[in-house]
Write a protein that holds these residues in place. Structure first.
Motif, PDB file in Angstrom:
ATOM      1  N   THR A 441      -8.128  12.369  -9.530  1.00 58.35           N
ATOM      2  CA  THR A 441      -6.715  12.721  -9.709  1.00 58.35           C
ATOM      3  C   THR A 441      -5.845  11.793  -8.891  1.00 58.35           C
ATOM      4  OG1 THR A 441      -6.868  14.339  -7.904  1.00 58.35           O
ATOM      5  CG2 THR A 441      -7.208  15.156 -10.146  1.00 58.35           C
ATOM      6  N   ASN A 442      -4.558  11.705  -9.284  1.00 57.03           N
ATOM      7  CA  ASN A 442      -3.560  10.881  -8.586  1.00 57.03           C
ATOM      8  C   ASN A 442      -4.016   9.429  -8.498  1.00 57.03           C
ATOM      9  OD1 ASN A 442      -1.881  13.184  -8.087  1.00 57.03           O
ATOM     10  ND2 ASN A 442      -3.273  13.742  -6.423  1.00 57.03           N
ATOM     11  N   LEU A 443      -4.319   8.872  -9.666  1.00 52.97           N
ATOM     12  CA  LEU A 443      -4.821   7.500  -9.755  1.00 52.97           C
ATOM     13  C   LEU A 443      -3.708   6.588 -10.265  1.00 52.97           C
ATOM     14  CD1 LEU A 443      -8.270   8.262 -11.429  1.00 52.97           C
ATOM     15  CD2 LEU A 443      -7.695   8.263  -8.993  1.00 52.97           C
ATOM     16  N   PRO A 444      -3.214   5.657  -9.438  1.00 58.82           N
ATOM     17  CA  PRO A 444      -2.162   4.745  -9.886  1.00 58.82           C
ATOM     18  C   PRO A 444      -2.728   3.644 -10.768  1.00 58.82           C
ATOM     19  CG  PRO A 444      -2.803   4.200  -7.660  1.00 58.82           C
ATOM     20  CD  PRO A 444      -3.597   5.428  -8.044  1.00 58.82           C
ATOM     21  N   ASN A 445      -1.859   2.981 -11.518  1.00 57.54           N
ATOM     22  CA  ASN A 445      -2.275   1.924 -12.447  1.00 57.54           C
ATOM     23  C   ASN A 445      -1.299   0.757 -12.339  1.00 57.54           C
ATOM     24  OD1 ASN A 445      -4.487   3.278 -14.385  1.00 57.54           O
ATOM     25  ND2 ASN A 445      -2.947   4.794 -13.858  1.00 57.54           N
ATOM     26  N   PHE A 446      -1.663  -0.253 -11.554  1.00 58.56           N
ATOM     27  CA  PHE A 446      -0.802  -1.415 -11.330  1.00 58.56           C
ATOM     28  C   PHE A 446      -1.662  -2.634 -11.020  1.00 58.56           C
ATOM     29  CE2 PHE A 446       1.816   2.195  -9.980  1.00 58.56           C
ATOM     30  CZ  PHE A 446       3.034   1.924 -10.598  1.00 58.56           C
ATOM     31  N   PRO A 447      -1.124  -3.829 -11.209  1.00 55.27           N
ATOM     32  CA  PRO A 447      -1.694  -4.991 -10.525  1.00 55.27           C
ATOM     33  C   PRO A 447      -1.410  -4.837  -9.032  1.00 55.27           C
ATOM     34  CG  PRO A 447      -0.354  -5.655 -12.398  1.00 55.27           C
ATOM     35  CD  PRO A 447      -0.063  -4.211 -12.150  1.00 55.27           C
ATOM     36  N   MET A 448      -2.433  -5.051  -8.192  1.00 51.15           N
ATOM     37  CA  MET A 448      -2.287  -4.727  -6.777  1.00 51.15           C
ATOM     38  C   MET A 448      -2.803  -5.840  -5.868  1.00 51.15           C
ATOM     39  SD  MET A 448      -3.221  -0.704  -6.429  1.00 51.15           S
ATOM     40  CE  MET A 448      -2.288   0.572  -7.277  1.00 51.15           C
ATOM     41  N   TYR A 449      -2.163  -5.948  -4.687  1.00 49.94           N
ATOM     42  CA  TYR A 449      -2.609  -6.839  -3.626  1.00 49.94           C
ATOM     43  C   TYR A 449      -3.636  -6.131  -2.742  1.00 49.94           C
ATOM     44  CZ  TYR A 449       1.642  -9.524  -4.695  1.00 49.94           C
ATOM     45  OH  TYR A 449       2.633 -10.243  -5.320  1.00 49.94           O
ATOM     46  N   LEU A 450      -4.470  -6.915  -2.091  1.00 55.92           N
ATOM     47  CA  LEU A 450      -5.357  -6.392  -1.063  1.00 55.92           C
ATOM     48  C   LEU A 450      -4.594  -6.440   0.255  1.00 55.92           C
ATOM     49  CD1 LEU A 450      -8.272  -5.350  -1.081  1.00 55.92           C
ATOM     50  CD2 LEU A 450      -9.006  -7.639  -0.374  1.00 55.92           C
ATOM     51  N   ASN A 451      -4.481  -5.303   0.943  1.00 56.80           N
ATOM     52  CA  ASN A 451      -3.539  -5.167   2.048  1.00 56.80           C
ATOM     53  C   ASN A 451      -4.211  -4.513   3.256  1.00 56.80           C
ATOM     54  OD1 ASN A 451      -1.097  -5.072   3.449  1.00 56.80           O
ATOM     55  ND2 ASN A 451       0.045  -4.441   1.619  1.00 56.80           N
ATOM     56  N   HIS A 452      -4.226  -5.258   4.385  1.00 52.58           N
ATOM     57  CA  HIS A 452      -4.717  -4.726   5.663  1.00 52.58           C
ATOM     58  C   HIS A 452      -3.552  -4.779   6.642  1.00 52.58           C
ATOM     59  CE1 HIS A 452      -7.203  -4.179   9.259  1.00 52.58           C
ATOM     60  NE2 HIS A 452      -6.670  -5.293   9.760  1.00 52.58           N
ATOM     61  N   CYS A 453      -3.142  -3.624   7.125  1.00 51.70           N
ATOM     62  CA  CYS A 453      -1.958  -3.564   7.977  1.00 51.70           C
ATOM     63  C   CYS A 453      -2.212  -2.612   9.143  1.00 51.70           C
ATOM     64  CB  CYS A 453      -0.732  -3.116   7.178  1.00 51.70           C
ATOM     65  SG  CYS A 453       0.780  -3.019   8.149  1.00 51.70           S
ATOM     66  N   ILE A 454      -2.169  -3.128  10.356  1.00 49.13           N
ATOM     67  CA  ILE A 454      -2.364  -2.328  11.561  1.00 49.13           C
ATOM     68  C   ILE A 454      -1.046  -2.245  12.321  1.00 49.13           C
ATOM     69  CG2 ILE A 454      -3.564  -2.140  13.770  1.00 49.13           C
ATOM     70  CD1 ILE A 454      -5.331  -1.585  11.349  1.00 49.13           C
ATOM     71  N   ASP A 455      -0.568  -1.032  12.524  1.00 45.74           N
ATOM     72  CA  ASP A 455       0.662  -0.775  13.269  1.00 45.74           C
ATOM     73  C   ASP A 455       0.286   0.032  14.510  1.00 45.74           C
ATOM     74  OD1 ASP A 455       3.214   0.204  14.177  1.00 45.74           O
ATOM     75  OD2 ASP A 455       4.013  -0.231  12.186  1.00 45.74           O
ATOM     76  N   THR A 456       0.522  -0.527  15.703  1.00 41.09           N
ATOM     77  CA  THR A 456       0.096   0.143  16.934  1.00 41.09           C
ATOM     78  C   THR A 456       1.174   1.077  17.461  1.00 41.09           C
ATOM     79  OG1 THR A 456       0.835  -1.777  18.194  1.00 41.09           O
ATOM     80  CG2 THR A 456      -1.495  -1.666  17.615  1.00 41.09           C
ATOM     81  N   GLU A 457       0.721   2.058  18.237  1.00 47.43           N
ATOM     82  CA  GLU A 457       1.629   2.989  18.889  1.00 47.43           C
ATOM     83  C   GLU A 457       1.942   2.496  20.302  1.00 47.43           C
ATOM     84  OE1 GLU A 457       0.216   7.110  16.772  1.00 47.43           O
ATOM     85  OE2 GLU A 457      -0.970   6.394  18.474  1.00 47.43           O
ATOM     86  N   ALA A 458       2.616   3.314  21.062  1.00 46.65           N
ATOM     87  CA  ALA A 458       3.043   2.904  22.398  1.00 46.65           C
ATOM     88  C   ALA A 458       1.878   2.852  23.391  1.00 46.65           C
ATOM     89  CB  ALA A 458       4.110   3.872  22.912  1.00 46.65           C
TER      90      ALA A 458
END
Length: 478
Positions: A441-458
């Motif tokens: 369920t909840n399966l999107p359908n698009f051309p997509m990029y491979l994305n690695h994103c790390i956002d650090t906390e304080a």
């Protein structure tokens, strides 16, 4: 002296072959000559046996007389026997039946084969073929005995391989009412329940019988006439326009099994459209990746970490570090199979994280497919791996509606192999080779990029390490 005498008799027959002589099979045949000088077939992957005159009619024991050079216990376990000729009733059972050899006893003049049960008795004078399972152009992954009989969901509760270990492979019983019917396994449970293709179940309940599981499934099935061969996957086994499944002659079963080509021959896994192993000593390839370095932390670089080649960066507190592909892939589980060439997209990569507690779970993408290169965890239309409470979470998001799973037991400070399989109506997530989540369920359908994103906390720094990454399409239905 016995050998010299026999050779002398053989030379005498050759020298006098034009004269009138009486042929005595007990002394003059090649079998008699071979036996008299104690030679027989050498050990090999394929041999033929002659059922001895002392054989008492039996469906579980076969006695031969011509395999004198084969040591005890060799022809068992991985060896199989096919009755290739029924002397008393040619063409009748058990002619053509194939069973596993469970033991082999070399008795000198006679050899004894305990076997899995045939449907009828072997008798004196019958002929058998003995062959190693490696001769078949398929792999026998497992064998066992069903303890629940069902045409649609047979079960062997002794199996321990785990969820969907046998998915996509072929179940075949080797005895009983539906012997030799090959049926595709749609799913297999950790408890040994095999759910068969609902469009092609067994023609009857198989009974509590022996079975084998054959590796792989092909898209090629030879036709009965050898010309009208079929390719759709739903013709596997038992259909009128496919090869017969119960052998009616010596070669039919072998011919049928040889039609089930292994996946490597068909090339079911094409060359990867991305295979990044960080071997380029000049650095991260800007033609493949767009890099966002942390504002003050250690920028992205590639190099070695023990036995691993990896790309890494070290963002300080409250910084963003991103690595995303410059190309897109069609991730469309609701579209695959509807007049499309693509049937499946697979993403596989290796990952290690340190200081996981310093990563903002609400913003970071461990590795995901996203339609926009700037997407973060709060965006919509995502397929991938994220974090929840500092552990892995599988995610599919379609327009903001989400399906998630967690609690996989991984240790993120160790290297882990993560995998996503995107196919018609389904996304599967694997950790270190084990299926841990299936999203439908909840399966999107698009051309997509491979994305690695790390956002650090304080709290401080974090160190993401990405090992080899590979992405590829499959175009053949499993």
């Amino acid at each position: 002296m016995a050998m010299i005498d026999v050779i002398g008799r053989l030379v005498d027959k050759i020298m006098n072959m034009t004269n009138t002589r009486t042929f005595d099979r007990t002394t003059d045949s090649l079998e008699a000559i071979a036996n008299s000088i104690a030679i027989g077939p050498g050990t090999g992957l394929g041999m033929f046996g002659i059922v001895d005159a002392t054989q008492v009619a039996s469906g579980v024991t076969v006695i031969t007389n011509n395999l004198v050079n084969v040591p005890s216990d060799l022809l068992e376990g991985q060896f199989w026997m096919q009755v290739i000729y029924n002397t008393s009733t040619p063409g009748a059972a058990p002619e053509g039946e194939i069973v596993r050899i469970t033991n082999f006893v070399q008795g000198g003049a006679l050899q004894t084969f305990p076997i899995d049960a045939l449907t009828a008795n072997v008798e004196a004078g019958d002929m058998v073929a003995i062959f190693h399972e490696s001769l078949l152009p398929i792999e026998i992954l497992a064998r066992g005995t069903l303890d629940t009989s069902s045409a649609t969901v047979p079960e062997d509760s002794t199996r321990t391989e785990g969820l969907d270990y046998f998915k996509g492979h072929l179940l075949m019983t080797t005895e009983g009412a539906v012997r030799f019917q090959l049926r595709r396994i749609v799913t297999s449970s950790a408890a040994g329940i095999f759910t068969l293709d609902p469009n092609n179940p067994f023609t009857a309940a198989p009974g509590l019988v022996d079975y084998i599981i054959i590796g792989g499934q092909t898209e090629f099935i030879p036709g009965v006439d050898g010309a009208n061969n079929r390719t759709p996957s739903d013709v596997i086994g038992g259909k009128a326009d496919t090869a017969i499944t119960v052998p009616d002659n010596v070669s039919s079963m072998m011919r049928y099994l040889k039609g089930i080509l292994v996946n490597s021959i068909l090339g079911i896994e094409p060359t990867q459209s991305l295979f990044e192993d960080w071997q380029d000593e000049s650095g991260i390839d800007g033609n493949i990746w767009t890099v966002t370095d942390p504002a003050t932390g250690v920028p992205w670089s590639r190099g070695a970490d023990g036995a691993y080649l990896r790309a890494t960066s070290v963002p300080n507190a409250n910084e963003v570090s991103r690595l995303r592909s410059n190309q897109r892939w069609i991730a469309a589980p609701d579209t695959y199979g509807t007049n499309t060439i693509i049937r499946r997209l697979i993403v596989e990569f290796e990952l290690e994280l340190t200081n996981v507690a310093n990563i903002d779970n609400t913003l970071s993408l461990i590795l995901a497919l996203t339609p926009d290169p700037a997407d973060i965890r709060t965006a919509e239309d995502i397929i991938g791996w994220v974090l929840l409470a500092d552990v892995l979470q599988s995610l599919t998001d379609d327009g903001g509606a989400e399906t998630v799973n967690t609690g996989f037991g991984e240790t993120l400070t160790n290297w882990n192999k993560l995998r996503m399989e995107i196919e018609t109506g389904t996304v599967r997530f694997y950790v270190n080779g084990t299926l841990v989540a299936t999203h439908t369920t909840n399966l999107p359908n698009f051309p997509m990029y491979l994305n690695h994103c790390i956002d650090t906390e304080a709290g401080g720094t974090a160190t993401p390490k990405l090992g080899p990454i590979r992405v590829w399409y499959e175009t053949i239905e499993r």
